[in-house]
Write an enzyme that holds these catalytic residues in place. Structure first.
Site, PDB file in Angstrom:
ATOM      1  N   GLN A  74       0.815  -1.214   0.000  1.00 22.35           N
ATOM      2  CA  GLN A  74       0.000   0.000   0.000  1.00 22.35           C
ATOM      3  C   GLN A  74       0.856   1.274   0.000  1.00 22.35           C
ATOM      4  O   GLN A  74       0.439   2.317   0.491  1.00 22.35           O
ATOM      5  CB  GLN A  74      -0.947  -0.002   1.204  1.00 22.35           C
ATOM      6  CG  GLN A  74      -2.094  -0.989   1.082  1.00 22.35           C
ATOM      7  CD  GLN A  74      -3.050  -0.644  -0.057  1.00 22.35           C
ATOM      8  OE1 GLN A  74      -3.177   0.501  -0.461  1.00 22.35           O
ATOM      9  NE2 GLN A  74      -3.710  -1.654  -0.591  1.00 22.35           N
ATOM     10  N   SER A  75       2.021   1.194  -0.605  1.00 24.40           N
ATOM     11  CA  SER A  75       2.944   2.319  -0.619  1.00 24.40           C
ATOM     12  C   SER A  75       2.367   3.552  -1.314  1.00 24.40           C
ATOM     13  O   SER A  75       1.987   3.506  -2.483  1.00 24.40           O
ATOM     14  CB  SER A  75       4.234   1.906  -1.342  1.00 24.40           C
ATOM     15  OG  SER A  75       5.042   3.022  -1.624  1.00 24.40           O
TER      16      SER A  75
END
Length: 324
Positions: A74-75
């Site tokens: 989920q960067s």
């Protein structure tokens, strides 16, 4: 060699008063301001755009046609690297820790929409993730591509220049600033603020992305200021990590609810939620005091909330509890 940045965001970002949140934290109504770096524009906004302006500028100057970077699934940085690639006509390959799952929500959905290609590195540490990215770059070169490797979180001395600019904006917007509070992940954001504002004026709240984030901040900030920056001189709180980077802790959940219900400002569970929980703890123990001007640097990350199952469940339960 230094290359000029490419324009990707909309600056300066606004600074807004937060009197209701200030009162809830135990500060005076004129003590707390929010620097809205979630409103930087490109790709859903967030702090990584300031860093990417410099990193992508260098990549373009060197003739790259593909941006490669690393991150967690989920960067926010990976999402904004994909957006920066789309804006500048480049390809993007995102090397992510872990393996593909059934859910493609949050930042993963936006990565696809923005046209990025994903490479999954498996359950590796940071060194393993870096090695996987180097391997991807090697394979791209074999096909005739010209990749530029953007560091983890966009953080480097070059990328930190973007947050020197942010610190300069804050000096103009809040001249009596005592403390800027910011999430501390890969280190570049805090490093730039430290270079612009000084070690005593920046409080970083560790989110658990690196084993030793203070060392990274000192490394990146050192070349950008005449002040001696060492890890032991930095103001860093490490009490909000909890069981790990991906975990939603009780103080962070309360911080999410508090910001939303006092100011209508939405935070994310990994970065800005921890930063506000750290600010609340700093007020309780006297590190941040009433009567002093404090700025909470909102670094964005909203899409990550929708990819965080615990945070979504918490928000849904809060709604049900009030009969919504």
């Amino acid at each position: 060699m230094s290359h000029p940045p490419v324009q990707l965001g909309t600056f300066p970002t606004p600074v807004e008063p937060a009197p209701r949140l200030a009162a809830a934290l135990g500060l005076g109504s004129e003590d707390l301001w929010i620097k809205r770096d979630d409103l930087t524009g490109l790709g859903g906004g967030g702090n990584k755009i300031r860093k990417l302006e410099w990193a992508v500028g260098a990549a373009l100057a060197e003739g790259a046609d593909t941006l490669v970077t690393t991150g967690a699934p989920q960067s926010n940085h990976a999402r904004l690297t994909a957006a920066a690639a789309a804006r500048t006509g480049l390809e993007a390959v995102l090397v992510l820790r872990g393996s593909p799952g059934r859910s493609h929500s949050g930042n993963l959905a936006l990565n696809g929409l923005l046209g990025a290609r994903l490479a999954w590195a498996g359950e590796v540490d940071q060194a393993g993730l870096n090695a996987a990215a180097a391997e991807v770059c090697g394979r791209l070169r074999e096909t005739g591509a010209r990749p530029a490797l953007i560091p983890f979180g966009g953080s480097s001395t070059l990328g930190a220049r973007g947050y020197v600019q942010c610190g300069e904006e804050l000096r103009t917007q809040v001249p009596e600033l005592r403390t800027a509070v910011v999430a501390l992940g890969s280190g570049g954001t805090m490093a730039g603020l430290v270079a612009a504002l000084g070690t005593e004026s920046v409080l970083g709240v560790d989110v658990g992305a690196l084993a030793d984030p203070s060392a990274a901040v000192a490394e990146f900030a050192g070349p950008l200021t005449t002040e001696k920056v060492t890890a032991d001189r930095l103001r860093v709180r490490r009490d909000q990590v909890g069981s790990g980077y991906a975990a939603l802790t009780g103080p962070v959940a309360e911080a999410l609810r508090l910001a939303a219900r006092t100011e209508g400002v939405v935070l994310d569970p990994t970065y800005t939620g921890r930063a506000l929980a750290g600010l609340a703890a700093a007020v309780r123990d006297g590190d941040v005091r009433p009567g002093e001007k404090t700025v909470f640097v909102h670094t964005g990350g909203l899409p990550g909330l929708f990819g965080h199952a615990e945070a979504v469940a918490f928000a849904e339960e809060a709604a049900r509890a009030y009969g919504v």
